[in-house]
Design an enzyme around this catalytic site. Structure first.
Site, PDB file in Angstrom:
ATOM      1  N   CYS A  62      56.474 -41.248 -16.300  1.00  0.00           N
ATOM      2  CA  CYS A  62      57.593 -40.547 -16.952  1.00  0.00           C
ATOM      3  C   CYS A  62      57.436 -40.687 -18.465  1.00  0.00           C
ATOM      4  N   CYS A  65      55.471 -38.226 -20.836  1.00  0.00           N
ATOM      5  CA  CYS A  65      56.098 -37.003 -21.360  1.00  0.00           C
ATOM      6  C   CYS A  65      57.391 -37.257 -22.116  1.00  0.00           C
ATOM      7  N   HIS A  66      58.108 -38.342 -21.761  1.00  0.00           N
ATOM      8  CA  HIS A  66      59.456 -38.515 -22.324  1.00  0.00           C
ATOM      9  C   HIS A  66      59.582 -39.690 -23.285  1.00  0.00           C
ATOM     10  N   CYS A 101      60.903 -34.070 -11.268  1.00  0.00           N
ATOM     11  CA  CYS A 101      59.845 -34.514 -12.189  1.00  0.00           C
ATOM     12  C   CYS A 101      58.873 -35.448 -11.484  1.00  0.00           C
ATOM     13  N   CYS A 164      90.342 -35.930  -1.095  1.00  0.00           N
ATOM     14  CA  CYS A 164      89.998 -36.784  -2.234  1.00  0.00           C
ATOM     15  C   CYS A 164      91.144 -36.740  -3.252  1.00  0.00           C
ATOM     16  N   CYS A 167      94.350 -39.232  -3.157  1.00  0.00           N
ATOM     17  CA  CYS A 167      94.263 -40.541  -3.796  1.00  0.00           C
ATOM     18  C   CYS A 167      93.923 -40.435  -5.277  1.00  0.00           C
ATOM     19  N   HIS A 168      93.014 -39.531  -5.634  1.00  0.00           N
ATOM     20  CA  HIS A 168      92.474 -39.555  -7.001  1.00  0.00           C
ATOM     21  C   HIS A 168      93.160 -38.588  -7.968  1.00  0.00           C
ATOM     22  N   ARG A 205      78.814 -43.314  -3.206  1.00  0.00           N
ATOM     23  CA  ARG A 205      80.247 -43.617  -3.402  1.00  0.00           C
ATOM     24  C   ARG A 205      81.103 -42.596  -2.658  1.00  0.00           C
ATOM     25  N   CYS A 209      83.946 -43.461   0.330  1.00  0.00           N
ATOM     26  CA  CYS A 209      85.330 -42.983   0.421  1.00  0.00           C
ATOM     27  C   CYS A 209      85.538 -42.158   1.685  1.00  0.00           C
TER      28      CYS A 209
HETATM   29  C1  HEC Z   1      54.084 -33.885 -17.335  1.00  0.00           C
HETATM   30  C2  HEC Z   1      55.288 -34.141 -18.076  1.00  0.00           C
HETATM   31  C3  HEC Z   1      56.472 -34.764 -17.378  1.00  0.00           C
HETATM   32  C4  HEC Z   1      56.511 -35.932 -16.655  1.00  0.00           C
HETATM   33  C5  HEC Z   1      55.361 -36.850 -16.306  1.00  0.00           C
HETATM   34  C6  HEC Z   1      57.898 -36.146 -16.312  1.00  0.00           C
HETATM   35  N1  HEC Z   1      58.662 -35.143 -16.806  1.00  0.00           N
HETATM   36 FE1  HEC Z   1      60.666 -35.076 -16.846  1.00  0.00          FE
HETATM   37  N2  HEC Z   1      60.612 -33.235 -17.688  1.00  0.00           N
HETATM   38  C7  HEC Z   1      59.464 -32.561 -18.032  1.00  0.00           C
HETATM   39  C8  HEC Z   1      59.803 -31.214 -18.459  1.00  0.00           C
HETATM   40  C9  HEC Z   1      58.837 -30.140 -18.895  1.00  0.00           C
HETATM   41  C10 HEC Z   1      61.220 -31.133 -18.374  1.00  0.00           C
HETATM   42  C11 HEC Z   1      62.104 -29.930 -18.694  1.00  0.00           C
HETATM   43  C12 HEC Z   1      62.284 -29.173 -17.431  1.00  0.00           C
HETATM   44  C13 HEC Z   1      63.297 -28.090 -17.531  1.00  0.00           C
HETATM   45  O1  HEC Z   1      64.281 -28.246 -18.263  1.00  0.00           O
HETATM   46  O2  HEC Z   1      63.108 -27.102 -16.814  1.00  0.00           O
HETATM   47  C14 HEC Z   1      61.692 -32.417 -17.893  1.00  0.00           C
HETATM   48  C15 HEC Z   1      63.019 -32.745 -17.732  1.00  0.00           C
HETATM   49  C16 HEC Z   1      63.462 -34.024 -17.445  1.00  0.00           C
HETATM   50  C17 HEC Z   1      64.846 -34.447 -17.517  1.00  0.00           C
HETATM   51  C18 HEC Z   1      66.020 -33.585 -17.951  1.00  0.00           C
HETATM   52  C19 HEC Z   1      66.107 -33.555 -19.434  1.00  0.00           C
HETATM   53  C20 HEC Z   1      67.205 -32.662 -19.940  1.00  0.00           C
HETATM   54  O3  HEC Z   1      67.661 -32.912 -21.038  1.00  0.00           O
HETATM   55  O4  HEC Z   1      67.599 -31.689 -19.248  1.00  0.00           O
HETATM   56  C21 HEC Z   1      64.880 -35.757 -17.137  1.00  0.00           C
HETATM   57  C22 HEC Z   1      66.099 -36.647 -17.092  1.00  0.00           C
HETATM   58  C23 HEC Z   1      63.527 -36.143 -16.808  1.00  0.00           C
HETATM   59  N3  HEC Z   1      62.705 -35.086 -17.016  1.00  0.00           N
HETATM   60  C24 HEC Z   1      63.172 -37.384 -16.338  1.00  0.00           C
HETATM   61  C25 HEC Z   1      61.884 -37.677 -15.895  1.00  0.00           C
HETATM   62  C26 HEC Z   1      61.545 -38.880 -15.165  1.00  0.00           C
HETATM   63  C27 HEC Z   1      62.521 -39.990 -14.787  1.00  0.00           C
HETATM   64  C28 HEC Z   1      60.199 -38.824 -14.915  1.00  0.00           C
HETATM   65  C29 HEC Z   1      59.378 -39.780 -14.088  1.00  0.00           C
HETATM   66  C30 HEC Z   1      59.755 -39.910 -12.690  1.00  0.00           C
HETATM   67  C31 HEC Z   1      59.705 -37.598 -15.528  1.00  0.00           C
HETATM   68  N4  HEC Z   1      60.750 -36.925 -16.077  1.00  0.00           N
HETATM   69  C32 HEC Z   1      58.383 -37.215 -15.586  1.00  0.00           C
HETATM   70  C33 HEC Z   1      58.200 -33.076 -18.034  1.00  0.00           C
HETATM   71  C34 HEC Z   1      57.834 -34.268 -17.425  1.00  0.00           C
HETATM   72  C1  HEC Z   2      92.924 -43.236   0.782  1.00  0.00           C
HETATM   73  C2  HEC Z   2      92.629 -43.128  -0.615  1.00  0.00           C
HETATM   74  C3  HEC Z   2      91.292 -42.515  -1.027  1.00  0.00           C
HETATM   75  C4  HEC Z   2      90.862 -41.248  -0.771  1.00  0.00           C
HETATM   76  C5  HEC Z   2      91.546 -40.162   0.030  1.00  0.00           C
HETATM   77  C6  HEC Z   2      89.603 -41.116  -1.462  1.00  0.00           C
HETATM   78  N1  HEC Z   2      89.293 -42.265  -2.134  1.00  0.00           N
HETATM   79 FE1  HEC Z   2      87.834 -42.492  -3.527  1.00  0.00          FE
HETATM   80  N2  HEC Z   2      88.486 -44.366  -3.931  1.00  0.00           N
HETATM   81  C7  HEC Z   2      89.512 -45.003  -3.265  1.00  0.00           C
HETATM   82  C8  HEC Z   2      89.623 -46.372  -3.768  1.00  0.00           C
HETATM   83  C9  HEC Z   2      90.622 -47.423  -3.295  1.00  0.00           C
HETATM   84  C10 HEC Z   2      88.655 -46.525  -4.769  1.00  0.00           C
HETATM   85  C11 HEC Z   2      88.370 -47.744  -5.653  1.00  0.00           C
HETATM   86  C12 HEC Z   2      89.385 -47.776  -6.773  1.00  0.00           C
HETATM   87  C13 HEC Z   2      89.244 -46.590  -7.672  1.00  0.00           C
HETATM   88  O1  HEC Z   2      88.345 -46.530  -8.528  1.00  0.00           O
HETATM   89  O2  HEC Z   2      90.011 -45.598  -7.484  1.00  0.00           O
HETATM   90  C14 HEC Z   2      87.974 -45.220  -4.857  1.00  0.00           C
HETATM   91  C15 HEC Z   2      86.977 -44.938  -5.769  1.00  0.00           C
HETATM   92  C16 HEC Z   2      86.290 -43.749  -5.845  1.00  0.00           C
HETATM   93  C17 HEC Z   2      85.269 -43.444  -6.816  1.00  0.00           C
HETATM   94  C18 HEC Z   2      84.759 -44.382  -7.905  1.00  0.00           C
HETATM   95  C19 HEC Z   2      85.441 -44.184  -9.241  1.00  0.00           C
HETATM   96  C20 HEC Z   2      84.821 -45.002 -10.339  1.00  0.00           C
HETATM   97  O3  HEC Z   2      85.410 -45.077 -11.438  1.00  0.00           O
HETATM   98  O4  HEC Z   2      83.750 -45.579 -10.155  1.00  0.00           O
HETATM   99  C21 HEC Z   2      84.820 -42.178  -6.543  1.00  0.00           C
HETATM  100  C22 HEC Z   2      83.739 -41.439  -7.274  1.00  0.00           C
HETATM  101  C23 HEC Z   2      85.571 -41.695  -5.398  1.00  0.00           C
HETATM  102  N3  HEC Z   2      86.457 -42.667  -5.016  1.00  0.00           N
HETATM  103  C24 HEC Z   2      85.376 -40.474  -4.804  1.00  0.00           C
HETATM  104  C25 HEC Z   2      86.131 -40.006  -3.720  1.00  0.00           C
HETATM  105  C26 HEC Z   2      85.872 -38.756  -3.042  1.00  0.00           C
HETATM  106  C27 HEC Z   2      84.742 -37.802  -3.365  1.00  0.00           C
HETATM  107  C28 HEC Z   2      86.825 -38.632  -2.085  1.00  0.00           C
HETATM  108  C29 HEC Z   2      86.969 -37.519  -1.059  1.00  0.00           C
HETATM  109  C30 HEC Z   2      85.851 -37.324  -0.177  1.00  0.00           C
HETATM  110  C31 HEC Z   2      87.677 -39.795  -2.162  1.00  0.00           C
HETATM  111  N4  HEC Z   2      87.207 -40.616  -3.153  1.00  0.00           N
HETATM  112  C32 HEC Z   2      88.800 -39.998  -1.401  1.00  0.00           C
HETATM  113  C33 HEC Z   2      90.359 -44.455  -2.329  1.00  0.00           C
HETATM  114  C34 HEC Z   2      90.303 -43.158  -1.882  1.00  0.00           C
END
Ligand code: HEC
Ligand code: HEC
Length: 248
Positions: A62, A65-66, A101, A164, A167-168, A205, A209
């Site tokens: 990675c 390139c980055h 990538c 979701c 609760c949220h 996550r 939930c």
């Molecule tokens: C050969 C070069 C190359 C390698 C190796 C590569 N990338 Fe990329 N990466 C790119 C190019 C080109 C883009 C832009 C693609 C696009 O936007 O269509 C990109 C886009 C990305 C983006 C999004 C950047 C943005 O701002 O949108 C991330 C995050 C990223 N690469 C992470 C990784 C990671 C993690 C790895 C290793 C697992 C990796 N890349 C390996 C060429 C590479």
């Molecule tokens: C019965 C209540 C309940 C419902 C419905 C629920 N959740 Fe949650 N969720 C929780 C509790 C409790 C936590 C931990 C405390 C918090 O961050 O809200 C949590 C946390 C999360 C978090 C983490 C927030 C953080 O800051 O990291 C995400 C993301 C999330 N829930 C997504 C979902 C999604 C998607 C759904 C629907 C599919 C869903 N929840 C439905 C109870 C619920």
């Protein structure tokens, strides 16, 4: 579809202003998040950095390139994920971009979505954008996918027959067992959870939930979860990225 009118008007204020889950953390948990040496999420950032520099099957890494520490990646641009992928004509998550990538540019075999390696890379990359404000585009060709994600968020599911949003959106601030319900924001992801002592991806996550709701949940990386991540990230537009956050 959701709750009663009374609930809706009560929670209107909650609904409009995004707030990070940090808001509902105890003082201890906040200190843990803020201290890079105490926050276990930083071990995963380090693992991700190692993977970032490691040569793939075609000899490139990675870093080739980055930049050695990802300095060629743009923090503002990372804060815009999920984005619309022109080629696929659908949204792509940050982790999805990393998978692409890894396959296309390193020649590696596919990684598991939300698997250890993918999470480490995502945590490292998103940490580069820590402090940037979430800035997901919701207009243009991506709009229908945002609507799908919103519909998923607002649909009742599982044996608990709750959405979701119940609760949220409507019960934010209410205590559920030891936890206080937050707005379910994604600005801290991947997050270190005290409950399971590991760094969790957004889709994992979601599954946790859904498990709580006794709902049949989807697979990490599935289209519905990509749309859900897109909608949920966009409802946090303006929040600062905290990756790796500490949460309950
Ligand atoms: C050969 C070069 C190359 C390698 C190796 C590569 N990338 Fe990329 N990466 C790119 C190019 C080109 C883009 C832009 C693609 C696009 O936007 O269509 C990109 C886009 C990305 C983006 C999004 C950047 C943005 O701002 O949108 C991330 C995050 C990223 N690469 C992470 C990784 C990671 C993690 C790895 C290793 C697992 C990796 N890349 C390996 C060429 C590479
Ligand atoms: C019965 C209540 C309940 C419902 C419905 C629920 N959740 Fe949650 N969720 C929780 C509790 C409790 C936590 C931990 C405390 C918090 O961050 O809200 C949590 C946390 C999360 C978090 C983490 C927030 C953080 O800051 O990291 C995400 C993301 C999330 N829930 C997504 C979902 C999604 C998607 C759904 C629907 C599919 C869903 N929840 C439905 C109870 C619920």
């Amino acid at each position: 579809m959701l709750a009663t009118t009374a609930l809706v008007s009560l929670s209107w204020v909650h609904a409009i202003e995004p707030k990070s889950g940090y808001q509902w953390l105890s003082e201890e948990a906040r200190e843990m998040q803020d201290d890079e040496f105490a926050n276990p999420g930083y071990l995963v950032v380090d693992t991700g950095r190692d993977y970032f520099k490691k040569a793939g099957d075609n000899g490139k890494s990675c870093a080739s390139c980055h930049g050695n520490d990802g300095e060629e990646l743009n923090a503002k641009s990372i804060a815009m994920f999920p984005k619309f992928d022109e080629q696929a004509q659908r949204p792509i998550t940050l982790q999805g971009r990393i998978h692409a990538c890894s396959r296309e540019h390193l020649g590696n075999a596919p990684m598991k979505y939300d698997g250890k390696k993918a999470i480490a890379l995502e945590t490292f990359v998103r940490n580069l954008a820590k402090g940037e404000r979430v800035n997901v585009n919701t207009v243009g060709p991506i709009a229908p996918f945002v609507r799908k994600g919103k519909a998923y968020f607002e649909t009742r599911r599982g044996q608990m027959d709750m959405a979701c949003a119940h609760c949220h959106v409507y019960y934010v601030g209410v205590r559920l067992r030891a936890q206080i319900l937050s707005k379910g924001q994604l600005n801290g992801f991947p997050t270190f959870r005290l409950a399971n002592q590991r760094v969790n991806g957004t889709h994992s996550r979601f599954r946790q939930c859904e498990n709580l709701l006794r709902s049949r949940y989807g697979k990490a990386g599935a289209d519905e979860y990509v749309n859900l991540e897109l909608y949920m990230m966009s409802r946090g537009n303006g929040l600062k990225i905290e990756t790796p956050a500490v949460r309950y």
